[in-house]
Design a protein around this motif. Structure first.
Motif, PDB file in Angstrom:
ATOM      1  N   LYS A  87       0.826  -1.211   0.000  1.00 44.31           N
ATOM      2  CA  LYS A  87       0.000   0.000   0.000  1.00 44.31           C
ATOM      3  C   LYS A  87       0.860   1.261   0.000  1.00 44.31           C
ATOM      4  O   LYS A  87       0.523   2.245  -0.663  1.00 44.31           O
ATOM      5  CB  LYS A  87      -0.991  -0.014   1.168  1.00 44.31           C
ATOM      6  N   GLU A  88       1.978   1.231   0.741  1.00 39.00           N
ATOM      7  CA  GLU A  88       2.866   2.398   0.702  1.00 39.00           C
ATOM      8  C   GLU A  88       3.489   2.520  -0.678  1.00 39.00           C
ATOM      9  O   GLU A  88       3.652   3.614  -1.211  1.00 39.00           O
ATOM     10  CB  GLU A  88       3.946   2.288   1.795  1.00 39.00           C
ATOM     11  N   ARG A  89       3.802   1.368  -1.272  1.00 37.06           N
ATOM     12  CA  ARG A  89       4.369   1.399  -2.615  1.00 37.06           C
ATOM     13  C   ARG A  89       3.364   1.976  -3.612  1.00 37.06           C
ATOM     14  O   ARG A  89       3.726   2.736  -4.512  1.00 37.06           O
ATOM     15  CB  ARG A  89       4.786  -0.023  -3.037  1.00 37.06           C
ATOM     16  N   ALA A  90       2.090   1.642  -3.390  1.00 32.76           N
ATOM     17  CA  ALA A  90       1.041   2.162  -4.274  1.00 32.76           C
ATOM     18  C   ALA A  90       0.990   3.696  -4.200  1.00 32.76           C
ATOM     19  O   ALA A  90       0.907   4.385  -5.221  1.00 32.76           O
ATOM     20  CB  ALA A  90      -0.316   1.570  -3.904  1.00 32.76           C
ATOM     21  N   LEU A  91       1.060   4.221  -2.987  1.00 32.33           N
ATOM     22  CA  LEU A  91       1.051   5.676  -2.806  1.00 32.33           C
ATOM     23  C   LEU A  91       2.281   6.302  -3.460  1.00 32.33           C
ATOM     24  O   LEU A  91       2.182   7.293  -4.183  1.00 32.33           O
ATOM     25  CB  LEU A  91       1.065   6.033  -1.315  1.00 32.33           C
ATOM     26  N   ILE A  92       3.444   5.714  -3.190  1.00 31.20           N
ATOM     27  CA  ILE A  92       4.677   6.234  -3.775  1.00 31.20           C
ATOM     28  C   ILE A  92       4.567   6.235  -5.296  1.00 31.20           C
ATOM     29  O   ILE A  92       4.891   7.212  -5.958  1.00 31.20           O
ATOM     30  CB  ILE A  92       5.903   5.412  -3.302  1.00 31.20           C
ATOM     31  N   ASP A  93       4.083   5.134  -5.859  1.00 28.24           N
ATOM     32  CA  ASP A  93       3.936   5.042  -7.314  1.00 28.24           C
ATOM     33  C   ASP A  93       3.003   6.117  -7.860  1.00 28.24           C
ATOM     34  O   ASP A  93       3.285   6.747  -8.873  1.00 28.24           O
ATOM     35  CB  ASP A  93       3.396   3.658  -7.715  1.00 28.24           C
ATOM     36  N   MET A  94       1.879   6.328  -7.190  1.00 25.05           N
ATOM     37  CA  MET A  94       0.922   7.350  -7.666  1.00 25.05           C
ATOM     38  C   MET A  94       1.569   8.721  -7.658  1.00 25.05           C
ATOM     39  O   MET A  94       1.479   9.474  -8.638  1.00 25.05           O
ATOM     40  CB  MET A  94      -0.334   7.369  -6.783  1.00 25.05           C
ATOM     41  N   TYR A  95       2.244   9.053  -6.561  1.00 23.56           N
ATOM     42  CA  TYR A  95       2.875  10.367  -6.448  1.00 23.56           C
ATOM     43  C   TYR A  95       3.971  10.524  -7.497  1.00 23.56           C
ATOM     44  O   TYR A  95       4.094  11.555  -8.140  1.00 23.56           O
ATOM     45  CB  TYR A  95       3.463  10.586  -5.055  1.00 23.56           C
ATOM     46  N   VAL A  96       4.785   9.486  -7.665  1.00 24.54           N
ATOM     47  CA  VAL A  96       5.909   9.562  -8.599  1.00 24.54           C
ATOM     48  C   VAL A  96       5.425   9.646 -10.051  1.00 24.54           C
ATOM     49  O   VAL A  96       5.962  10.416 -10.846  1.00 24.54           O
ATOM     50  CB  VAL A  96       6.855   8.355  -8.406  1.00 24.54           C
ATOM     51  N   GLU A  97       4.417   8.871 -10.393  1.00 25.06           N
ATOM     52  CA  GLU A  97       3.920   8.893 -11.777  1.00 25.06           C
ATOM     53  C   GLU A  97       3.427  10.284 -12.165  1.00 25.06           C
ATOM     54  O   GLU A  97       3.672  10.760 -13.269  1.00 25.06           O
ATOM     55  CB  GLU A  97       2.790   7.871 -11.968  1.00 25.06           C
ATOM     56  N   ALA A  98       2.739  10.944 -11.231  1.00 20.83           N
ATOM     57  CA  ALA A  98       2.254  12.299 -11.526  1.00 20.83           C
ATOM     58  C   ALA A  98       3.419  13.264 -11.680  1.00 20.83           C
ATOM     59  O   ALA A  98       3.426  14.116 -12.575  1.00 20.83           O
ATOM     60  CB  ALA A  98       1.316  12.770 -10.425  1.00 20.83           C
ATOM     61  N   VAL A  99       4.411  13.113 -10.823  1.00 21.73           N
ATOM     62  CA  VAL A  99       5.598  13.971 -10.903  1.00 21.73           C
ATOM     63  C   VAL A  99       6.301  13.774 -12.244  1.00 21.73           C
ATOM     64  O   VAL A  99       6.771  14.728 -12.854  1.00 21.73           O
ATOM     65  CB  VAL A  99       6.542  13.670  -9.707  1.00 21.73           C
ATOM     66  N   ILE A 100       6.345  12.521 -12.697  1.00 16.50           N
ATOM     67  CA  ILE A 100       6.960  12.238 -14.008  1.00 16.50           C
ATOM     68  C   ILE A 100       6.190  12.960 -15.109  1.00 16.50           C
ATOM     69  O   ILE A 100       6.793  13.509 -16.038  1.00 16.50           O
ATOM     70  CB  ILE A 100       7.015  10.718 -14.275  1.00 16.50           C
ATOM     71  N   ASP A 101       4.867  12.979 -15.014  1.00 23.61           N
ATOM     72  CA  ASP A 101       4.058  13.705 -16.005  1.00 23.61           C
ATOM     73  C   ASP A 101       4.456  15.184 -16.034  1.00 23.61           C
ATOM     74  O   ASP A 101       4.611  15.779 -17.107  1.00 23.61           O
ATOM     75  CB  ASP A 101       2.561  13.597 -15.683  1.00 23.61           C
ATOM     76  N   LEU A 102       4.619  15.773 -14.856  1.00 25.64           N
ATOM     77  CA  LEU A 102       4.989  17.191 -14.803  1.00 25.64           C
ATOM     78  C   LEU A 102       6.418  17.396 -15.315  1.00 25.64           C
ATOM     79  O   LEU A 102       6.688  18.326 -16.070  1.00 25.64           O
ATOM     80  CB  LEU A 102       4.843  17.733 -13.372  1.00 25.64           C
TER      81      LEU A 102
END
Lengths: 221, 222
Positions: A87-102
């Motif tokens: 679950k922590e990995r899921a949160l990290i992934d969500m945050y990181v993927e959005a940052v990659i978009d930016l």
């Protein structure tokens, strides 16, 4: 052989910079091999070093890893920057993927034709200040902790700091409405490994200049 | 509340289709909510349900997950489709990311202008046959196993079978130079969960048509 990871890319940020950040944050020393000409790239392709004929490529732990996300995931997991459970990995992934978009928006700014630059700049500012930054500001506000996920330093903190600094290079007052992101920036920048990476002489790369674009196009096109 | 994952997206493939494939391959039943109007989408944003104002959205295990790769990684991790250790995960990630690059070309294809379509189709064929499929043909040939990584069914296999079938829709003879991939395709298609997903009436969506493109543009274009 030194045992240190070896990074193959051109001498600039591009898709390798996040990997440099992550290794540096984890306190891992690494070597770099810079592509200067198309021949350098062709040689790597011909000797079978590039799984999909592309860089970034990172030699690490006996593997020739390609695909920036795969490399980032491996480093994060190996050096305990990937949360404590799924679950922590899921949160990290969500945050990181959005940052990659930016990041993608920020990175492509230098390549925009002159007549599109202003519009592109407006899009960057709009997305950063209306879509992305408010999310991280709220995350930090809601839990009041130092780090984005699980009260512990992770890949998400590293990637966010990298992007905040890049966004400020684009527009220096872009964090004006985000006090928690401002203090996050200061806090994470002061982590010893990151502080070292932010000093002159480190392997951090400067922003791409327009004058460097032709050389880059020659290598990759 | 049913406890099943709930998917919110347009009634078409797009970025959600790979998630449908992975859940189906894992034998997980799911529900779907289809976006049909801009108002529906704006309501989701206003309700604060979409972290970055975007779909796909998958409600799963108490989380409102967004960002396709985050969702896929979570599903793969939860249902043991992510290898047995870090190095197998690294291989799976590399393979999946490469295939995703190819799928991205197909994803964007329906939205390209008519005059660019032929060129784009040619690029898809070229990349599939020269850059991506040869890699997986070689992987399968070298280890002689049924699955891409660690002699065990994983996310990488699901991603590859989806890509093969999707490219074949556009380029029917694309596997003609790849005997290992041909056998892989048959083998994967016959796995019970995947076989079920390939049958009519499953949640699998058809290729994008004009009406799908219109709906997407209507909902998301500013």
């Amino acid at each position: 052989m030194s045992g240190k990871p070896k990074l193959h890319y051109f001498n600039g940020r591009g898709r390798m910079e996040s990997i440099r950040w992550l290794l540096a944050a984890a306190g891992v020393e690494f070597e770099e091999c810079f592509l200067e000409t198309k021949d350098d790239l062709t040689k790597l392709q011909k000797d079978g070093s590039l799984l999909f004929q592309q860089v970034p490529m990172v030699e690490i732990d006996g593997m020739k890893m390609v695909q920036s996300r795969a490399i980032g995931n491996y480093i994060a997991a190996k050096y305990n920057l990937y949360g404590k459970d799924l679950k922590e990995r899921a949160l990290i992934d969500m945050y990181v993927e959005a940052v990659i978009d930016l990041n993608e928006l920020l990175m492509t700014h230098t390549f925009q034709p002159a007549d599109k630059k202003e519009q592109h700049f407006a899009t960057i500012v709009d997305k950063a200040t209306n879509r992305y930054f408010p999310v991280y500001e709220k995350v930090l506000k809601d839990h009041g902790q130092d780090f984005l996920v699980g009260n512990r330093f992770s890949k998400a903190d590293v990637q966010l700091l990298e992007t905040l600094l890049m966004a400020e290079e684009c527009k220096p007052d872009i964090l004006a409405k985000f006090p928690l992101l401002q203090s996050f920036k200061v806090r994470i920048s002061n982590i010893p490994t990151i502080k070292k990476f932010l000093q002159p002489g480190s392997q951090r790369k400067p922003p791409l200049q327009e004058k460097d674009v032709p050389k880059l196009m020659k290598i990759f096109h | 509340m049913s406890g099943k994952p709930r998917l919110t997206y347009c009634n078409g493939r797009g970025r959600m289709e790979t998630i449908r494939w992975l859940l189906a391959a894992a034998g997980v039943e799911f529900e779907e909510v289809f976006l049909e109007t801009r108002e529906q989408y704006e309501k989701l944003i206003k309700d604060g349900v979409l972290m970055f104002q975007q779909v796909p959205l998958v409600e799963i295990d108490g989380m409102k997950m967004v960002q396709t790769r985050a969702i896929l990684s979570y599903i793969a991790g939860k249902y043991n489709l992510y290898g047995k250790d870090l190095k197998e995960r690294a291989l799976i990630d590399m393979y999946v990311e490469g295939i995703t690059d190819l799928m991205q070309m197909i994803l964007m294809f329906p939205f390209s202008p008519p005059e660019a379509k032929e060129k784009n189709l040619h690029s898809i064929e070229e990349r599939a046959t020269n850059r991506y499929f040869p890699v997986f043909e070689k992987v399968l040939k070298q280890h002689g196993q049924d699955f891409l990584v660690g002699n065990k069914f994983s996310w990488a296999d699901v991603q590859l079978i989806e890509a093969i079938l999707t490219v074949e829709e556009k380029v029917p003879a694309v596997l003609s130079g790849f005997p290992q991939l041909q056998a892989f395709k048959i083998r994967m298609s016959n796995m019970p969960t995947i076989k079920k997903f390939l049958q009519p009436g499953s949640p699998r969506k058809p290729p994008a048509d004009e009406s799908y493109v219109e709906t997407v543009l209507k909902i998301f274009k500013k």
